[in-house]
Motif scaffolding. Structure first.
Motif, short mmCIF file in Angstrom:
data_model
loop_
_atom_site.label_atom_id
_atom_site.label_comp_id
_atom_site.label_asym_id
_atom_site.label_seq_id
_atom_site.Cartn_x
_atom_site.Cartn_y
_atom_site.Cartn_z
N TYR A 157 22.37 29.76 44.87
CA TYR A 157 21.74 28.46 44.62
C TYR A 157 22.06 27.97 43.21
N LEU A 167 25.72 26.91 43.03
CA LEU A 167 25.90 25.63 43.71
C LEU A 167 25.36 24.48 42.86
N LYS A 175 24.28 25.22 55.70
CA LYS A 175 23.43 25.76 56.77
C LYS A 175 23.86 25.23 58.13
N LEU A 208 23.70 22.35 50.40
CA LEU A 208 23.01 23.44 51.10
C LEU A 208 22.78 23.11 52.57
N THR A 245 23.05 19.11 45.33
CA THR A 245 22.89 20.52 45.67
C THR A 245 22.20 20.68 47.01
#
Length: 76
Positions: A6, A9, A65, A61, A57
């Protein structure tokens, strides 16, 4: 995903956004001194950059996913 992913990223999004902002500043002949000289403008600029980085971000993400789910469902 681990927390380091995280952070990486987020850092990558920040770097990409920094390059875009620098290009826009040079394209429209904006001066960094005008942003850094006025405290209120600096606060607005930092707020804008932080939340734009955060939204990029989150978008990345979500895309990661989604690709992971599609890939796993196609394997099954």
């Amino acid at each position: 995903m681990r927390k380091t992913y995280y952070f990486l990223l987020f850092f990558y999004s920040f770097l990409v956004l920094a390059v875009i902002v620098q290009y826009i500043f040079s394209l429209f002949d904006f001066q960094w001194q005008s942003v850094l000289g006025n405290f209120e403008t600096l606060q607005k600029f930092i707020f804008f950059i932080f939340f734009l980085t955060l939204s990029i971000t989150v978008l990345l993400l979500l895309i990661m996913k989604f690709v992971q789910v599609v890939t796993l469902s196609s394997i099954r």
